[in-house]
Design a protein around this motif. Structure first.
Motif, PDB file in Angstrom:
ATOM      1  N   GLN A 130       0.885  -1.162   0.000  1.00  0.00           N
ATOM      2  CA  GLN A 130       0.000   0.000   0.000  1.00  0.00           C
ATOM      3  C   GLN A 130       0.918   1.205   0.000  1.00  0.00           C
ATOM      4  O   GLN A 130       1.419   1.626   1.031  1.00  0.00           O
ATOM      5  CB  GLN A 130      -0.881  -0.022   1.249  1.00  0.00           C
ATOM      6  CG  GLN A 130      -1.781   1.189   1.444  1.00  0.00           C
ATOM      7  CD  GLN A 130      -2.550   1.097   2.753  1.00  0.00           C
ATOM      8  OE1 GLN A 130      -3.001   0.034   3.154  1.00  0.00           O
ATOM      9  NE2 GLN A 130      -2.693   2.233   3.440  1.00  0.00           N
ATOM     10  N   ALA A 131       1.192   1.737  -1.197  1.00  0.00           N
ATOM     11  CA  ALA A 131       2.244   2.748  -1.286  1.00  0.00           C
ATOM     12  C   ALA A 131       1.941   3.765  -2.372  1.00  0.00           C
ATOM     13  O   ALA A 131       1.510   3.406  -3.475  1.00  0.00           O
ATOM     14  CB  ALA A 131       3.597   2.093  -1.573  1.00  0.00           C
ATOM     15  N   THR A 132       2.172   5.024  -2.069  1.00  0.00           N
ATOM     16  CA  THR A 132       2.115   6.078  -3.082  1.00  0.00           C
ATOM     17  C   THR A 132       3.425   6.079  -3.857  1.00  0.00           C
ATOM     18  O   THR A 132       4.426   5.489  -3.437  1.00  0.00           O
ATOM     19  CB  THR A 132       1.921   7.447  -2.435  1.00  0.00           C
ATOM     20  OG1 THR A 132       3.093   7.767  -1.662  1.00  0.00           O
ATOM     21  CG2 THR A 132       0.691   7.461  -1.527  1.00  0.00           C
ATOM     22  N   LYS A 133       3.433   6.762  -4.978  1.00  0.00           N
ATOM     23  CA  LYS A 133       4.671   6.870  -5.752  1.00  0.00           C
ATOM     24  C   LYS A 133       5.745   7.589  -4.947  1.00  0.00           C
ATOM     25  O   LYS A 133       6.930   7.229  -5.006  1.00  0.00           O
ATOM     26  CB  LYS A 133       4.402   7.605  -7.062  1.00  0.00           C
ATOM     27  CG  LYS A 133       5.611   7.623  -7.993  1.00  0.00           C
ATOM     28  CD  LYS A 133       5.279   8.264  -9.325  1.00  0.00           C
ATOM     29  CE  LYS A 133       6.495   8.236 -10.258  1.00  0.00           C
ATOM     30  NZ  LYS A 133       6.185   8.877 -11.561  1.00  0.00           N
ATOM     31  N   SER A 134       5.351   8.596  -4.169  1.00  0.00           N
ATOM     32  CA  SER A 134       6.331   9.282  -3.323  1.00  0.00           C
ATOM     33  C   SER A 134       6.953   8.321  -2.325  1.00  0.00           C
ATOM     34  O   SER A 134       8.154   8.422  -2.014  1.00  0.00           O
ATOM     35  CB  SER A 134       5.658  10.448  -2.581  1.00  0.00           C
ATOM     36  OG  SER A 134       5.294  11.480  -3.476  1.00  0.00           O
ATOM     37  N   ASN A 135       6.160   7.378  -1.822  1.00  0.00           N
ATOM     38  CA  ASN A 135       6.694   6.373  -0.895  1.00  0.00           C
ATOM     39  C   ASN A 135       7.710   5.475  -1.581  1.00  0.00           C
ATOM     40  O   ASN A 135       8.832   5.301  -1.103  1.00  0.00           O
ATOM     41  CB  ASN A 135       5.573   5.511  -0.317  1.00  0.00           C
ATOM     42  CG  ASN A 135       4.682   6.238   0.650  1.00  0.00           C
ATOM     43  OD1 ASN A 135       3.496   5.966   0.733  1.00  0.00           O
ATOM     44  ND2 ASN A 135       5.223   7.181   1.405  1.00  0.00           N
ATOM     45  N   TYR A 136       7.303   4.862  -2.717  1.00  0.00           N
ATOM     46  CA  TYR A 136       8.177   3.844  -3.283  1.00  0.00           C
ATOM     47  C   TYR A 136       9.326   4.424  -4.107  1.00  0.00           C
ATOM     48  O   TYR A 136      10.259   3.697  -4.452  1.00  0.00           O
ATOM     49  CB  TYR A 136       7.397   2.772  -4.058  1.00  0.00           C
ATOM     50  CG  TYR A 136       6.648   3.182  -5.295  1.00  0.00           C
ATOM     51  CD1 TYR A 136       7.299   3.488  -6.481  1.00  0.00           C
ATOM     52  CD2 TYR A 136       5.240   3.184  -5.303  1.00  0.00           C
ATOM     53  CE1 TYR A 136       6.600   3.814  -7.622  1.00  0.00           C
ATOM     54  CE2 TYR A 136       4.530   3.505  -6.439  1.00  0.00           C
ATOM     55  CZ  TYR A 136       5.203   3.818  -7.604  1.00  0.00           C
ATOM     56  OH  TYR A 136       4.502   4.137  -8.738  1.00  0.00           O
ATOM     57  N   THR A 137       9.311   5.730  -4.391  1.00  0.00           N
ATOM     58  CA  THR A 137      10.481   6.356  -5.012  1.00  0.00           C
ATOM     59  C   THR A 137      11.376   7.033  -3.984  1.00  0.00           C
ATOM     60  O   THR A 137      12.374   7.649  -4.343  1.00  0.00           O
ATOM     61  CB  THR A 137      10.046   7.384  -6.070  1.00  0.00           C
ATOM     62  OG1 THR A 137       9.186   8.364  -5.471  1.00  0.00           O
ATOM     63  CG2 THR A 137       9.329   6.707  -7.228  1.00  0.00           C
ATOM     64  N   GLY A 138      11.016   6.926  -2.694  1.00  0.00           N
ATOM     65  CA  GLY A 138      11.911   7.371  -1.632  1.00  0.00           C
ATOM     66  C   GLY A 138      11.892   8.841  -1.332  1.00  0.00           C
ATOM     67  O   GLY A 138      12.834   9.355  -0.717  1.00  0.00           O
ATOM     68  N   VAL A 139      10.818   9.566  -1.717  1.00  0.00           N
ATOM     69  CA  VAL A 139      10.750  10.991  -1.406  1.00  0.00           C
ATOM     70  C   VAL A 139      10.797  11.214   0.102  1.00  0.00           C
ATOM     71  O   VAL A 139      11.353  12.193   0.592  1.00  0.00           O
ATOM     72  CB  VAL A 139       9.473  11.627  -2.014  1.00  0.00           C
ATOM     73  CG1 VAL A 139       9.293  13.070  -1.542  1.00  0.00           C
ATOM     74  CG2 VAL A 139       9.541  11.573  -3.537  1.00  0.00           C
ATOM     75  N   HIS A 140      10.209  10.259   0.861  1.00  0.00           N
ATOM     76  CA  HIS A 140      10.168  10.409   2.322  1.00  0.00           C
ATOM     77  C   HIS A 140      11.503  10.100   2.995  1.00  0.00           C
ATOM     78  O   HIS A 140      11.669  10.303   4.194  1.00  0.00           O
ATOM     79  CB  HIS A 140       9.070   9.544   2.925  1.00  0.00           C
ATOM     80  CG  HIS A 140       9.145   8.078   2.593  1.00  0.00           C
ATOM     81  ND1 HIS A 140      10.310   7.435   2.221  1.00  0.00           N
ATOM     82  CD2 HIS A 140       8.188   7.115   2.601  1.00  0.00           C
ATOM     83  CE1 HIS A 140      10.069   6.152   2.021  1.00  0.00           C
ATOM     84  NE2 HIS A 140       8.786   5.940   2.239  1.00  0.00           N
ATOM     85  N   GLY A 141      12.471   9.567   2.215  1.00  0.00           N
ATOM     86  CA  GLY A 141      13.780   9.262   2.774  1.00  0.00           C
ATOM     87  C   GLY A 141      13.796   8.036   3.659  1.00  0.00           C
ATOM     88  O   GLY A 141      14.770   7.802   4.378  1.00  0.00           O
ATOM     89  N   GLY A 142      12.754   7.228   3.623  1.00  0.00           N
ATOM     90  CA  GLY A 142      12.666   6.068   4.495  1.00  0.00           C
ATOM     91  C   GLY A 142      13.120   4.788   3.830  1.00  0.00           C
ATOM     92  O   GLY A 142      13.712   4.786   2.733  1.00  0.00           O
TER      93      GLY A 142
END
Length: 472
Positions: A130-142
């Motif tokens: 369950q992931a947004t593109k920002s999540n799976y492209t690492g925008v959050h740095g996590g």
């Protein structure tokens, strides 16, 4: 495939033992979760700001999402209605994926116990991914999103379903997610917080308040359960309602309308839609005011924009702040159903919502917040609202309160209802309503932007009703 899914759904073995094992795992995980969520003022947001020129609430990275304004006009002439509202803009396409694997002849789903900041009870059951593109492209740095590669690089022979679906058209502007189910045969390492669940047990859990999250429900609704021969292979003799449900899933049983007529009904509604939307700055919308900790409508109804601080113990990122939408009151999403010549039909509405890409989608019979209509005259109340809310207990087939998406909505919940109409009672059906079988509804779900998120959740709930004997 439909027969295989049906066998797994209706023949999953010892359900009581499965429920006990699940609750032992889930309760243990939930009790270990140390997440803390608290409301904050907007000026305590980190990495978020109100733009000087537009008033939009945006993230400094330019990713994730933003809260903008929208002007809406519906109707013409004396029936014209206008309003303004905040709306979430998140143009990227997220991934909602479930891995399935067969164990002892039964399909199992790899599900995740996931904390979301908006969940009223912290942890709920979510898809494998369950992931947004920002999540799976690492925008959050996590950290990287577990199991994502199974869906981004899936061979076509393993894909059971793959379709773009909308989210809440009243709160998201043209938001879409990829709903995808992929089957694997090889060993999969099960990480902390994940668990294989039989597909039947997963549907049984839909009867529990606030357990199966919105993202899991929408992916489950995409399972190709409907097909030919189901009613003869699984007749449920002695249980007329369950038999009628299975007949409704069967492509070779009767229907009040043909699929061609239903497609015409949808296309015609899109052509005739009189809803116009214009994106504007959040600071330009009328009827809304901003205080230190929320953006609210002057009537005190509808919803607020607010903010939270998150301290998470089990997420890719351990702490963050973000804005969210918080509904003011409990909503209702309901299907009115009836048996027509031994086949269950659902009464669907064709509904326009300001955030839809194609203006209208197939929706539940009733989809609203009843409190918003408490002072409205009878003629302004949504059709069939009083019928589903005042239905006799023995006609209510499903009644569970389920949470909406906890990543964007704070403690926002709907009461999901399935009510069976009396078979001999005449029902006047307006032009924007139509009786559909479950097979026809399932067919529409396989097409992007055709069935809205509330109706998809109810479809999964309808499938779950085939698990429980009714005797009538």
């Amino acid at each position: 495939m439909s027969q295989r899914i049906a066998r797994s759904l209706w023949g999953a073995g010892d359900a009581a033992q499965g429920l006990q094992d699940f609750h032992s795992w889930f309760t243990g995980y939930r009790d270990r979760d140390a997440s803390q969520i608290r409301r904050i003022d907007f000026d305590a947001l980190t990495g978020w700001r109100f733009e000087d020129t537009t008033g939009d609430l945006v993230h400094d990275s330019g990713g994730f999402f933003s809260v903008k304004g929208l002007n809406v006009r519906t109707g013409q002439g004396v029936s014209q209605r206008r309003w303004s509202q905040p709306i979430i803009s998140q143009p990227e396409i997220g991934v909602l994926g479930i891995l399935v694997k067969e164990f002892d002849g039964v399909l199992h789903c790899l599900m995740q116990a996931k904390m979301e900041p908006g969940n009223c009870n912290g942890v709920q059951l979510s898809p494998t991914v369950q992931a947004t593109k920002s999540n799976y492209t690492g925008v959050h740095g996590g950290k990287a999103v577990p199991y994502l590669d199974y869906f981004r690089n899936a061979p076509s022979r393993r894909v059971i379903t793959d379709v773009l679906q909308s989210e809440q058209g009243s709160w998201f502007y043209r938001k879409r997610n990829r709903n995808i189910i992929v089957e694997v045969s090889e060993h999969v390492d099960v990480r902390e917080g994940f668990h294989w669940l039989p597909v039947g047990l997963l549907h049984e859990l839909l009867f529990t308040d606030d357990l199966v999250n919105m993202d899991a429900r929408t992916v489950l609704s995409c399972l190709p359960l409907s097909g030919t021969g189901l009613s003869t292979a699984h007749p449920f003799e002695g249980d007329p309602f369950r038999s009628a449900l299975v007949a409704s899933l069967s492509a070779d049983e009767g229907a009040l309308r043909t699929s061609r007529q239903i497609q015409h009904w949808i296309s015609d509604a899109r052509v005739r839609s009189e809803m116009d939307t214009t994106p504007v700055g959040l600071g330009e919308i009328e009827g809304w005011s901003r205080s230190a900790d929320r953006i609210s409508h002057g009537t005190g109804l509808y919803f607020d924009v607010m903010a939270v601080d998150v301290r998470a113990g089990s997420r890719e990122v351990r702490s963050w702040t973000q804005p969210m939408i918080e509904a003011r009151n409990l909503g209702v999403a309901a299907f009115l159903v009836r048996r027509i010549e031994g086949v269950v039909h659902v009464l669907a509405n064709i509904k326009a919502e300001p955030g839809f890409l194609d203006q209208v989608e197939v929706a539940p019979t009733v989809q609203c917040t009843p409190e918003d209509y408490r002072r409205a005259p009878a003629e302004d109340r949504p059709p069939f609202l009083d019928e589903v809310l005042q239905a006799p207990r023995d006609s209510v087939r499903f009644d569970t309160v389920l949470s909406e998406e906890g990543g964007r909505f704070f403690h926002t919940r709907n009461r999901y209802l399935i009510v069976e109409a009396e078979p001999d009672r005449a029902i006047s059906v307006p032009d924007d309503f139509c009786w559909l079988t479950l097979h026809q509804l399932a067919g529409l779900i396989q097409h992007s932007h055709s069935v809205n998120i509330q109706a998809r959740s109810l479809t999964a709930c309808l499938h779950s009703l085939t698990l429980r004997p009714t005797g009538n």
